[in-house]
Design an enzyme around this catalytic site. Sequence first.
Site, PDB file in Angstrom:
ATOM      1  N   SER A   7       0.800  -1.229   0.000  1.00 26.27           N
ATOM      2  CA  SER A   7       0.000   0.000   0.000  1.00 26.27           C
ATOM      3  C   SER A   7       0.831   1.276   0.000  1.00 26.27           C
ATOM      4  CB  SER A   7      -0.947   0.021   1.211  1.00 26.27           C
ATOM      5  OG  SER A   7      -0.233   0.319   2.392  1.00 26.27           O
ATOM      6  N   LYS A  37       0.964   4.205   7.071  1.00 31.23           N
ATOM      7  CA  LYS A  37       0.210   5.076   6.176  1.00 31.23           C
ATOM      8  C   LYS A  37       0.655   6.534   6.328  1.00 31.23           C
ATOM      9  CE  LYS A  37      -2.745   2.121   4.377  1.00 31.23           C
ATOM     10  NZ  LYS A  37      -1.967   0.963   4.745  1.00 31.23           N
TER      11      LYS A  37
END
Length: 210
Positions: A125, A165
Amino acid sequence: MQPFESLEPLTTAQKELYDWLVDYIHTNQHSPSIRQMMRAMNLKSPAPVQSRLDHLRKKSYIAWEEGQARTIRLLHNQPQGLPIIGAIAATSLVETYDDTEVEILDLNGMLMKPDYYALNVRGHSMIEAMIDDGDTVVMERPHDIRSIKNGTIVAARVEGKTTLKYYQKKGSKITLMPGNPDRELYPVTEVKASDVDVQGILKAVWRSVR
Protein backbone atom coordinates in the site's frame (compact mmCIF):
# COMPACT_ATOMS: atom_id res chain seq x y z
CA MET A 1 25.91 -14.18 34.28
CA GLN A 2 22.33 -12.99 34.56
CA PRO A 3 20.54 -12.68 31.17
CA PHE A 4 20.18 -9.06 30.07
CA GLU A 5 16.42 -9.39 29.66
CA SER A 6 15.97 -10.42 33.33
CA LEU A 7 17.96 -7.57 34.90
CA GLU A 8 16.31 -5.09 37.23
CA PRO A 9 14.97 -2.13 35.20
CA LEU A 10 16.87 1.15 35.24
CA THR A 11 15.55 4.57 36.13
CA THR A 12 15.59 7.22 33.41
CA ALA A 13 18.78 8.78 34.80
CA GLN A 14 20.51 5.41 35.14
CA LYS A 15 19.53 4.35 31.63
CA GLU A 16 20.77 7.66 30.21
CA LEU A 17 24.22 7.03 31.68
CA TYR A 18 24.21 3.34 30.78
CA ASP A 19 23.29 3.99 27.14
CA TRP A 20 26.01 6.62 26.95
CA LEU A 21 28.56 4.19 28.47
CA VAL A 22 27.61 1.49 25.95
CA ASP A 23 28.12 3.88 23.05
CA TYR A 24 31.36 5.35 24.44
CA ILE A 25 32.98 2.00 25.27
CA HIS A 26 32.05 0.42 21.95
CA THR A 27 33.37 3.46 20.08
CA ASN A 28 36.56 4.06 22.05
CA GLN A 29 37.32 0.57 23.36
CA HIS A 30 38.01 1.91 26.87
CA SER A 31 35.95 3.37 29.69
CA PRO A 32 35.51 7.13 30.20
CA SER A 33 36.57 9.27 33.14
CA ILE A 34 34.16 10.62 35.75
CA ARG A 35 34.70 14.10 34.34
CA GLN A 36 33.71 12.93 30.84
CA MET A 37 30.56 11.36 32.27
CA MET A 38 29.75 14.57 34.13
CA ARG A 39 29.98 16.57 30.89
CA ALA A 40 27.94 14.04 28.94
CA MET A 41 25.18 14.04 31.59
CA ASN A 42 25.37 17.83 31.97
CA LEU A 43 26.19 17.51 35.69
CA LYS A 44 28.35 19.87 37.74
CA SER A 45 29.25 17.41 40.49
CA PRO A 46 30.70 13.87 40.41
CA ALA A 47 28.32 12.70 43.14
CA PRO A 48 25.28 12.03 40.86
CA VAL A 49 27.51 10.17 38.39
CA GLN A 50 28.98 8.02 41.14
CA SER A 51 25.51 7.30 42.49
CA ARG A 52 24.29 6.18 39.07
CA LEU A 53 27.38 4.03 38.59
CA ASP A 54 26.81 2.37 41.98
CA HIS A 55 23.24 1.53 41.00
CA LEU A 56 24.37 0.17 37.62
CA ARG A 57 26.85 -2.09 39.39
CA LYS A 58 24.33 -3.26 42.00
CA LYS A 59 21.90 -4.09 39.20
CA SER A 60 24.69 -6.05 37.41
CA TYR A 61 24.93 -3.87 34.30
CA ILE A 62 28.57 -2.89 34.81
CA ALA A 63 31.62 -3.72 36.94
CA TRP A 64 35.01 -2.15 37.65
CA GLU A 65 38.25 -2.78 39.49
CA GLU A 66 38.26 -1.20 42.93
CA GLY A 67 40.83 1.55 43.35
CA GLN A 68 41.64 1.71 39.64
CA ALA A 69 40.45 4.52 37.40
CA ARG A 70 38.72 3.97 34.06
CA THR A 71 38.20 0.23 34.45
CA ILE A 72 34.44 0.17 33.91
CA ARG A 73 33.36 -2.78 31.80
CA LEU A 74 29.97 -3.77 30.44
CA LEU A 75 28.67 -7.07 31.77
CA HIS A 76 26.27 -7.67 28.91
CA ASN A 77 27.31 -7.58 25.27
CA GLN A 78 24.12 -6.34 23.62
CA PRO A 79 23.57 -6.73 19.87
CA GLN A 80 24.62 -3.58 18.07
CA GLY A 81 21.58 -2.72 16.05
CA LEU A 82 17.91 -1.84 16.22
CA PRO A 83 15.47 -4.47 17.43
CA ILE A 84 13.08 -5.58 14.72
CA ILE A 85 10.06 -5.85 16.98
CA GLY A 86 7.64 -7.28 14.44
CA ALA A 87 6.05 -6.59 11.10
CA ILE A 88 3.57 -3.98 9.94
CA ALA A 89 0.96 -4.16 7.22
CA ALA A 90 1.24 -1.93 4.20
CA THR A 91 -2.24 -2.97 3.15
CA SER A 92 -5.43 -1.99 4.95
CA LEU A 93 -5.78 -2.30 8.72
CA VAL A 94 -5.09 -5.91 9.70
CA GLU A 95 -4.38 -7.85 12.85
CA THR A 96 -0.94 -7.17 14.31
CA TYR A 97 1.74 -9.59 13.10
CA ASP A 98 3.29 -11.50 15.97
CA ASP A 99 6.82 -12.43 14.93
CA THR A 100 8.34 -14.77 17.50
CA GLU A 101 11.94 -14.73 16.19
CA VAL A 102 14.03 -11.88 17.56
CA GLU A 103 16.07 -10.09 14.93
CA ILE A 104 18.49 -7.18 15.00
CA LEU A 105 18.90 -4.69 12.17
CA ASP A 106 22.64 -3.99 12.11
CA LEU A 107 23.21 -0.31 11.35
CA ASN A 108 26.87 -0.12 12.39
CA GLY A 109 26.13 2.76 14.73
CA MET A 110 23.76 4.67 12.42
CA LEU A 111 20.41 5.84 13.80
CA MET A 112 21.21 4.32 17.17
CA LYS A 113 18.81 6.20 19.40
CA PRO A 114 16.82 4.80 22.33
CA ASP A 115 13.45 5.69 20.76
CA TYR A 116 14.21 4.07 17.38
CA TYR A 117 13.07 0.62 16.34
CA ALA A 118 12.47 -1.28 13.11
CA LEU A 119 9.53 -3.05 11.46
CA ASN A 120 9.38 -5.43 8.53
CA VAL A 121 6.86 -4.29 5.92
CA ARG A 122 4.21 -6.63 4.55
CA GLY A 123 2.05 -5.45 1.68
CA HIS A 124 2.10 -2.93 -1.17
CA SER A 125 0.00 0.00 0.00
CA MET A 126 2.99 2.39 0.26
CA ILE A 127 4.70 1.72 -3.07
CA GLU A 128 4.37 5.36 -4.16
CA ALA A 129 6.48 6.24 -1.10
CA MET A 130 9.09 3.73 -2.31
CA ILE A 131 8.17 1.32 0.49
CA ASP A 132 7.34 -2.19 -0.64
CA ASP A 133 6.68 -5.64 0.71
CA GLY A 134 9.79 -7.07 2.39
CA ASP A 135 11.41 -3.70 3.13
CA THR A 136 12.39 -2.68 6.65
CA VAL A 137 11.32 0.69 8.03
CA VAL A 138 13.09 2.50 10.87
CA MET A 139 10.61 4.28 13.13
CA GLU A 140 10.89 6.75 15.99
CA ARG A 141 8.46 6.65 18.88
CA PRO A 142 6.68 10.03 18.89
CA HIS A 143 7.25 12.35 21.83
CA ASP A 144 4.36 14.71 21.06
CA ILE A 145 1.53 13.59 18.80
CA ARG A 146 0.52 17.23 18.29
CA SER A 147 3.79 17.94 16.50
CA ILE A 148 3.21 15.35 13.75
CA LYS A 149 2.78 17.13 10.44
CA ASN A 150 0.20 16.15 7.84
CA GLY A 151 1.79 13.98 5.17
CA THR A 152 4.12 12.21 7.62
CA ILE A 153 4.33 8.44 7.25
CA VAL A 154 3.43 6.80 10.53
CA ALA A 155 2.85 3.43 12.13
CA ALA A 156 -0.69 3.70 13.47
CA ARG A 157 -2.78 1.40 15.62
CA VAL A 158 -6.56 1.49 15.38
CA GLU A 159 -8.74 -0.84 17.45
CA GLY A 160 -5.91 -3.32 17.93
CA LYS A 161 -4.89 -3.32 14.27
CA THR A 162 -1.81 -1.64 12.80
CA THR A 163 -0.83 -0.12 9.48
CA LEU A 164 1.82 2.03 7.80
CA LYS A 165 0.21 5.08 6.18
CA TYR A 166 0.36 8.81 5.48
CA TYR A 167 -1.01 10.79 8.41
CA GLN A 168 -3.58 13.55 7.89
CA LYS A 169 -5.35 15.30 10.77
CA LYS A 170 -8.25 17.68 10.38
CA GLY A 171 -10.23 18.72 13.43
CA SER A 172 -11.17 15.67 15.45
CA LYS A 173 -10.59 13.27 12.55
CA ILE A 174 -7.46 11.47 11.36
CA THR A 175 -7.16 10.07 7.87
CA LEU A 176 -4.67 7.27 7.16
CA MET A 177 -3.84 7.51 3.47
CA PRO A 178 -2.25 4.69 1.44
CA GLY A 179 0.50 5.38 -1.06
CA ASN A 180 -1.14 3.21 -3.70
CA PRO A 181 -3.83 4.44 -6.14
CA ASP A 182 -5.80 1.18 -6.06
CA ARG A 183 -8.56 2.20 -3.66
CA GLU A 184 -10.38 -1.11 -3.98
CA LEU A 185 -7.46 -2.96 -2.46
CA TYR A 186 -6.09 -0.09 -0.39
CA PRO A 187 -8.91 2.08 0.94
CA VAL A 188 -8.53 5.30 2.89
CA THR A 189 -9.16 4.94 6.63
CA GLU A 190 -10.84 7.83 8.47
CA VAL A 191 -11.33 7.59 12.21
CA LYS A 192 -11.70 9.76 15.29
CA ALA A 193 -8.37 11.10 16.56
CA SER A 194 -9.05 9.55 19.95
CA ASP A 195 -9.19 6.10 18.32
CA VAL A 196 -5.71 6.33 16.77
CA ASP A 197 -2.48 5.43 18.55
CA VAL A 198 0.49 6.70 16.54
CA GLN A 199 3.26 4.33 17.52
CA GLY A 200 6.05 5.51 15.24
CA ILE A 201 7.21 8.11 12.73
CA LEU A 202 9.15 6.99 9.66
CA LYS A 203 12.86 7.86 9.76
CA ALA A 204 14.44 5.56 7.17
CA VAL A 205 13.75 2.68 4.79
CA TRP A 206 15.98 -0.32 4.08
CA ARG A 207 15.08 -1.88 0.75
CA SER A 208 14.98 -5.66 0.56
CA VAL A 209 17.03 -7.41 -2.10
CA ARG A 210 14.74 -8.41 -4.96
